[in-house]
Design a protein around this motif. Structure first.
Motif, short mmCIF file in Angstrom:
data_model
loop_
_atom_site.label_atom_id
_atom_site.label_comp_id
_atom_site.label_asym_id
_atom_site.label_seq_id
_atom_site.Cartn_x
_atom_site.Cartn_y
_atom_site.Cartn_z
N SER A 1 -9.11 17.89 0.49
CA SER A 1 -8.56 17.27 -0.23
C SER A 1 -6.83 17.52 -0.91
O SER A 1 -5.96 16.75 -1.07
CB SER A 1 -9.19 17.42 -1.96
N ASP A 2 -6.29 19.08 -0.16
CA ASP A 2 -4.92 18.70 -0.11
C ASP A 2 -3.94 17.98 0.84
O ASP A 2 -2.63 17.68 0.64
CB ASP A 2 -4.85 20.15 0.66
N GLN A 3 -5.33 17.99 1.88
CA GLN A 3 -4.18 16.80 2.85
C GLN A 3 -5.08 15.43 2.60
O GLN A 3 -4.30 14.65 4.29
CB GLN A 3 -4.41 17.59 3.87
N ALA A 4 -5.40 14.94 2.25
CA ALA A 4 -5.86 13.80 1.50
C ALA A 4 -4.83 12.93 1.90
O ALA A 4 -5.24 11.70 2.34
CB ALA A 4 -6.70 13.41 0.39
N ASP A 5 -3.84 12.60 1.12
CA ASP A 5 -2.54 11.86 1.55
C ASP A 5 -2.65 11.49 2.83
O ASP A 5 -1.91 9.87 3.21
CB ASP A 5 -1.35 12.47 1.18
N ASN A 6 -2.32 12.11 3.90
CA ASN A 6 -2.60 12.09 5.22
C ASN A 6 -3.32 10.94 5.82
O ASN A 6 -3.36 10.58 6.76
CB ASN A 6 -1.91 13.04 6.14
N PHE A 7 -4.19 11.14 5.37
CA PHE A 7 -5.49 9.61 5.58
C PHE A 7 -5.77 8.48 5.15
O PHE A 7 -6.60 7.67 4.72
CB PHE A 7 -6.98 11.06 5.45
N LEU A 8 -4.62 7.84 4.53
CA LEU A 8 -4.87 6.94 3.06
C LEU A 8 -4.58 5.85 4.67
O LEU A 8 -3.66 6.09 4.88
CB LEU A 8 -3.52 7.06 1.95
N LEU A 9 -5.35 4.87 3.90
CA LEU A 9 -5.31 3.78 4.75
C LEU A 9 -4.71 3.27 4.27
O LEU A 9 -3.60 2.21 2.99
CB LEU A 9 -6.57 2.74 5.17
N PRO A 10 -3.32 2.69 5.02
CA PRO A 10 -2.19 1.72 4.29
C PRO A 10 -2.18 -0.11 4.28
O PRO A 10 -3.94 -0.36 4.63
CB PRO A 10 -1.25 1.87 6.12
N CYS A 11 -2.12 -0.80 3.79
CA CYS A 11 -3.16 -2.02 2.65
C CYS A 11 -1.49 -2.97 3.77
O CYS A 11 -0.77 -3.14 3.51
CB CYS A 11 -2.16 -2.32 2.05
N PRO A 12 -2.60 -3.47 4.40
CA PRO A 12 -2.01 -4.70 5.16
C PRO A 12 -1.70 -6.03 4.47
O PRO A 12 -0.26 -6.50 4.99
CB PRO A 12 -3.31 -5.42 6.37
N PHE A 13 -2.30 -6.50 3.14
CA PHE A 13 -1.48 -7.51 2.68
C PHE A 13 0.09 -7.34 2.04
O PHE A 13 1.12 -7.50 2.07
CB PHE A 13 -2.66 -7.37 1.42
N LYS A 14 0.18 -5.92 1.65
CA LYS A 14 1.10 -5.57 1.18
C LYS A 14 2.39 -5.43 2.18
O LYS A 14 3.99 -4.87 2.34
CB LYS A 14 1.82 -3.99 0.35
N TYR A 15 1.90 -4.65 2.97
CA TYR A 15 3.22 -4.79 4.76
C TYR A 15 3.10 -6.44 5.31
O TYR A 15 4.36 -6.50 5.10
CB TYR A 15 1.50 -4.03 5.71
N LEU A 16 2.41 -7.20 4.77
CA LEU A 16 2.84 -8.54 5.28
C LEU A 16 3.81 -9.17 3.75
O LEU A 16 4.49 -9.69 4.88
CB LEU A 16 1.55 -9.07 5.29
N THR A 17 3.03 -9.10 2.50
CA THR A 17 4.24 -9.29 1.82
C THR A 17 4.81 -8.86 0.59
O THR A 17 5.62 -9.75 0.01
CB THR A 17 2.69 -10.43 1.02
N GLY A 18 4.46 -7.58 1.10
CA GLY A 18 6.08 -7.09 0.27
C GLY A 18 5.65 -6.23 -1.08
O GLY A 18 5.71 -5.60 -2.03
N THR A 19 4.18 -6.98 -1.17
CA THR A 19 3.46 -6.79 -3.33
C THR A 19 2.15 -6.65 -3.15
O THR A 19 1.32 -6.52 -2.14
CB THR A 19 3.55 -8.33 -3.70
N ASP A 20 2.01 -5.58 -3.93
CA ASP A 20 0.59 -4.98 -3.84
C ASP A 20 -0.61 -6.39 -4.02
O ASP A 20 -0.50 -6.91 -4.52
CB ASP A 20 0.67 -3.60 -5.00
N CYS A 21 -1.50 -5.63 -2.93
CA CYS A 21 -3.18 -6.40 -3.64
C CYS A 21 -3.69 -6.06 -4.80
O CYS A 21 -3.33 -4.88 -5.16
CB CYS A 21 -3.55 -6.01 -2.14
N PRO A 22 -4.48 -7.20 -4.65
CA PRO A 22 -5.73 -6.21 -6.13
C PRO A 22 -6.72 -4.80 -6.40
O PRO A 22 -6.18 -3.97 -6.80
CB PRO A 22 -6.93 -7.28 -5.18
N GLY A 23 -5.43 -4.62 -5.11
CA GLY A 23 -6.58 -2.82 -4.68
C GLY A 23 -5.75 -1.41 -4.36
O GLY A 23 -6.28 -1.07 -3.97
#
Length: 122
Positions: free
Chosen positions: A16-38
């Motif tokens: 739990s202390d290192q959980a931020d290292n395992f977050l999945l990147p958002c492909p929608f935000k990567y492509l558009t620069g805008t947050d997705c609904p999730g």
């Protein structure tokens, strides 16, 4: 038995202390620069796992309704129909509405001013 509980707690604490290292990147935000609904859901669940309800709600308010709906539906499906389909549909509708309202609020308060600022009417 006590040793296994201590081991499990130490592994959980380490993860739990290192959980931020395992977050999945958002492909929608990567492509558009805008947050997705999730966007924010993963961090919200991590904050909730740490017991920080306020931080969880700051990251993604619909996380709790999503998790409650998921738990109720899974329990109902495992018990083979304890809940009627109409109750499950209502839960989906409420949860989906929470996600949509949260996303609209995020767009209006965070992105719309930036987008409008980029358009200078003369």
């Amino acid at each position: 038995m006590l040793t296994s509980k201590i081991y499990i707690l130490s592994v959980w604490s380490s993860f739990s202390d290192q959980a931020d290292n395992f977050l999945l990147p958002c492909p929608f935000k990567y492509l558009t620069g805008t947050d997705c609904p999730g966007c924010g859901f993963q961090r919200s669940v991590i904050a909730l796992a740490h017991g920080d309800l306020k931080e969880s709600l700051n990251f993604y308010p619909p996380a709790i309704p999503l998790l409650v709906t998921l738990a109720i539906v899974l329990i109902a499906k495992l018990r083979r129909g304890d809940l009627s389909d109409s109750v499950i549909r209502i839960l989906y509708l409420i949860t989906g509405s929470a996600v949509a309202i949260n996303y609209l609020f995020k767009i209006i308060t965070h992105y719309l001013p930036v987008w409008l600022h980029g358009f200078h009417l003369q």
